[in-house]
Write a protein that holds these residues in place. Sequence first.
Motif, short mmCIF file in Angstrom:
data_model
loop_
_atom_site.label_atom_id
_atom_site.label_comp_id
_atom_site.label_asym_id
_atom_site.label_seq_id
_atom_site.Cartn_x
_atom_site.Cartn_y
_atom_site.Cartn_z
N ILE A 193 0.84 -1.20 0.00
CA ILE A 193 0.00 0.00 0.00
C ILE A 193 0.87 1.25 0.00
N ALA A 194 1.94 1.25 0.80
CA ALA A 194 2.84 2.41 0.86
C ALA A 194 3.50 2.68 -0.48
N SER A 195 3.77 1.62 -1.25
CA SER A 195 4.43 1.81 -2.54
C SER A 195 3.44 2.17 -3.64
N GLY A 196 2.14 2.12 -3.31
CA GLY A 196 1.13 2.45 -4.32
C GLY A 196 0.81 1.29 -5.24
N GLY A 197 1.38 0.13 -4.98
CA GLY A 197 1.12 -1.03 -5.82
C GLY A 197 -0.26 -1.59 -5.57
N ARG A 198 -0.85 -2.16 -6.60
CA ARG A 198 -2.17 -2.77 -6.48
C ARG A 198 -2.09 -4.16 -7.09
N LEU A 199 -2.07 -5.16 -6.25
CA LEU A 199 -1.90 -6.54 -6.69
C LEU A 199 -3.05 -6.97 -7.61
N VAL A 200 -4.28 -6.63 -7.26
CA VAL A 200 -5.42 -7.04 -8.08
C VAL A 200 -5.29 -6.46 -9.49
N ALA A 201 -4.96 -5.17 -9.58
CA ALA A 201 -4.80 -4.55 -10.89
C ALA A 201 -3.65 -5.19 -11.65
N ASP A 202 -2.54 -5.48 -10.96
CA ASP A 202 -1.40 -6.13 -11.63
C ASP A 202 -1.78 -7.50 -12.16
N VAL A 203 -2.50 -8.28 -11.36
CA VAL A 203 -2.90 -9.63 -11.79
C VAL A 203 -3.87 -9.54 -12.96
N MET A 204 -4.86 -8.63 -12.87
CA MET A 204 -5.83 -8.49 -13.96
C MET A 204 -5.14 -8.03 -15.24
N ASP A 205 -4.20 -7.10 -15.14
CA ASP A 205 -3.46 -6.65 -16.32
C ASP A 205 -2.66 -7.79 -16.93
N ARG A 206 -2.00 -8.58 -16.06
CA ARG A 206 -1.21 -9.71 -16.54
C ARG A 206 -2.10 -10.75 -17.22
N LEU A 207 -3.25 -11.05 -16.61
CA LEU A 207 -4.18 -12.00 -17.23
C LEU A 207 -4.70 -11.47 -18.56
N GLY A 208 -5.02 -10.19 -18.60
CA GLY A 208 -5.51 -9.60 -19.83
C GLY A 208 -4.48 -9.61 -20.94
N ALA A 209 -3.21 -9.45 -20.58
CA ALA A 209 -2.15 -9.45 -21.58
C ALA A 209 -1.84 -10.85 -22.09
N THR A 210 -1.90 -11.85 -21.20
CA THR A 210 -1.54 -13.20 -21.61
C THR A 210 -2.71 -13.97 -22.20
N ASN A 211 -3.93 -13.65 -21.78
CA ASN A 211 -5.11 -14.38 -22.28
C ASN A 211 -6.28 -13.40 -22.37
N PRO A 212 -6.28 -12.51 -23.38
CA PRO A 212 -7.26 -11.42 -23.42
C PRO A 212 -8.72 -11.87 -23.52
N ASP A 213 -8.99 -13.04 -24.06
CA ASP A 213 -10.39 -13.46 -24.20
C ASP A 213 -10.84 -14.41 -23.09
N LEU A 214 -10.09 -14.51 -22.01
CA LEU A 214 -10.41 -15.43 -20.93
C LEU A 214 -11.80 -15.16 -20.36
N PHE A 215 -12.07 -13.91 -19.98
CA PHE A 215 -13.34 -13.59 -19.36
C PHE A 215 -14.45 -13.46 -20.39
N VAL A 216 -14.14 -12.98 -21.57
CA VAL A 216 -15.14 -12.83 -22.62
C VAL A 216 -15.71 -14.19 -23.00
#
Length: 182
Positions: free
Chosen positions: A116-139
């Motif tokens: 939190i102090a570093s401003g990092g957001r794990l959920v956003a990082d994971v979602m971005d990584r999933l979207g980049a590696t498998n963009p149609d996963l949720f669709v």
Amino acid sequence: MKISVYLSDSVAERLVLAAKRPGGNKSAIVDAALDRFLNPERDQAGDAALLRRLDRMSRQLGHIDRDLAVTAETVALYVRYYLTITPPLPGSDQDAARALGRERFEIFVAQVAKRIASGGRLVADVMDRLGATNPDLFVRQFEEGTSHGATEPNVNAETRSQDATGRAPGPSPAGREGVDHV
């Protein structure tokens, strides 16, 4: 054109104060106010700015809603998994387990605070990584008629069956060595 109007005392006082400002007079203030009131389309620049802000806020709320849904599903799946695979400890091992749990929890809290102090957001990082590696996963899941997180995790036959006490059988505490991931 000269027009006589009656104003409430509070509005008249504010008009007098506004007219005392440099470059202000009562007629110009009343004329501008009436023009804006009678021609609202002339103030579209202010409305457009407001609409842009509202659109941005709507997108931000959408992102927060998505992050919260992912977080809630993650916690729920983890708790269900943990409760399914964790056998009860014998009384003699409970004090050591509590001490280890407190130590792990302190490490966990420190990691959260650091993130939190570093401003990092794990959920956003994971979602971005999933979207980049498998963009149609949720669709793909939505097109097939299933919602995100609606599928059951793989549970083997051993954890599906229960013994007479209603507990799912699992490895003994001694057999769980090396499964110390937090």
